[in-house]
Design an enzyme around this catalytic site. Structure first.
Site, PDB file in Angstrom:
ATOM      1  N   HIS A 157       1.541  -3.917  -8.004  1.00 20.23           N
ATOM      2  CA  HIS A 157       1.221  -3.623  -6.603  1.00 20.23           C
ATOM      3  C   HIS A 157      -0.285  -3.356  -6.465  1.00 20.23           C
ATOM      4  CE1 HIS A 157       0.881  -1.450  -2.817  1.00 20.23           C
ATOM      5  NE2 HIS A 157       1.943  -2.144  -2.454  1.00 20.23           N
ATOM      6  N   GLU A 194       1.127 -10.223  -1.047  1.00 16.30           N
ATOM      7  CA  GLU A 194       0.722  -9.065  -0.253  1.00 16.30           C
ATOM      8  C   GLU A 194      -0.804  -9.000  -0.210  1.00 16.30           C
ATOM      9  OE1 GLU A 194       4.046  -5.942  -0.218  1.00 16.30           O
ATOM     10  OE2 GLU A 194       2.736  -5.457  -1.891  1.00 16.30           O
TER      11      GLU A 194
HETATM   12  P1  PGA Z   1       2.845  -1.551   4.435  1.00 18.00           P
HETATM   13  O1  PGA Z   1       2.879  -1.606   2.856  1.00 18.00           O
HETATM   14  O2  PGA Z   1       4.095  -2.211   4.947  1.00 18.00           O
HETATM   15  O3  PGA Z   1       2.805  -0.088   4.757  1.00 18.00           O
HETATM   16  O4  PGA Z   1       1.614  -2.268   4.881  1.00 18.00           O
HETATM   17  C1  PGA Z   1       3.288  -2.761   2.204  1.00 18.00           C
HETATM   18  C2  PGA Z   1       3.112  -2.631   0.716  1.00 18.00           C
HETATM   19  O5  PGA Z   1       2.206  -1.928   0.260  1.00 18.00           O
HETATM   20  O6  PGA Z   1       3.884  -3.236  -0.029  1.00 18.00           O
END
Ligand code: PGA
Length: 262
Positions: free
Chosen positions: A99, A171
């Site tokens: 992540h 992401e």
């Molecule tokens: P968020 O986070 O939906 O709060 O933007 C997504 C993530 O970090 O996977």
């Protein structure tokens, strides 16, 4: 063949005690029972380590339960770390690796993530690998290069036979968290197609089709269905908007009512 089960996952990050987690999952299981089209989707939650066992117990196999990180070694002198054996014993279904917050705050490198991916697959977990460019990459239009490098290193040496145990979460760093705002569906589509073509290069067409590619970053009930359909992804990965169970259920409902074509 593409895996057409739509994935809806939430990463709780460093939120929720055990009792808060239990309350959430009890309510989520109840809410999901009323969602049309739930048979075509798979929901997962990724609690902090302390709540995994309790959540696993009450989710009664309906919801996959994941861990937010994992060390690659079976055991050893790695203070503060959690091993695959420990997660195996409590029945974890998936492990989230790489992540953006782990990369940014804990110096997680692509090479570390690669070791963890191998350990996860060897222990029978699904490996959910997060990739995504930062705002500078986007400004200079090297997002494909950045994501390609992350993906090629993270998945280096993985057999095509294991591809169906992989989930790639695209992401973009500029989209996630408090300061983030979601990618538009056109950008998501370009990047999800790019990721799929890299997966085909790595695993061959057939095996690559078994990998789920999902999107995360400021997803909520208002933008979820468009990101899913126009963005061409197999699922959504949610932080903030899903930390209240109603928000997560609303998102799932918004994306499944009437059944989203696969
Ligand atoms: P968020 O986070 O939906 O709060 O933007 C997504 C993530 O970090 O996977």
């Amino acid at each position: 063949m593409r895996n057409h089960r739509i994935l809806f996952g939430t990463n709780w990050k460093m939120h929720k005690t055990v009792s808060e987690a239990l309350d959430y999952v009890h309510r989520l299981v109840g809410m999901l029972a009323t969602v049309d089209g739930r048979q075509q989707s798979q929901v997962f939650v990724v609690p902090p380590f302390t709540a995994i066992e309790a959540v696993k117990r009450v989710s009664s196999g309906k919801i996959w339960v994941g861990a937010q990180n994992m060390h690659w070694a079976e055991q050893g002198a790695y203070t503060g770390e959690i091993s695959p054996r420990m997660l195996q014993e409590i029945g974890v279904d998936l492990v989230e690796l790489g992540h953006a917050e782990r990369r940014q705050y804990f110096n997680e490198t692509d090479a570390f993530i690669n070791r963890k991916v191998h350990a996860a697959l060897q222990h029978g977990f699904r490996a959910l690998v997060c990739v995504g460019e930062n705002s500078e990459d986007k400004q200079f239009e090297v997002e494909k290069e950045t994501v390609g490098r992350q993906l090629k290193i993270a998945l280096n040496g993985v057999d095509p036979e294991s591809a169906s145990s992989l989930i790639v979460a695209y992401e973009p760093v500029w989209a996630i968290g408090e300061k983030g705002s979601a990618a538009d569906s056109a950008h998501t589509r370009v990047m999800s197609c790019h990721i799929r073509s890299l997966l085909e290069e790595m695993f061959g067409r057939e095996a690559a089709a078994g990998v789920s590619v999902i999107y995360g970053g400021d997803v909520n009930a208002r933008n979820g269905a468009e990101l899913l359909v126009q963005g061409g992804v197999d699922g959504l990965f949610v932080g903030r908007a899903a930390w209240q169970v109603e928000g997560f259920a609303d998102l799932i409902r918004a994306c499944t009512v009437g059944g989203i074509p696969g």
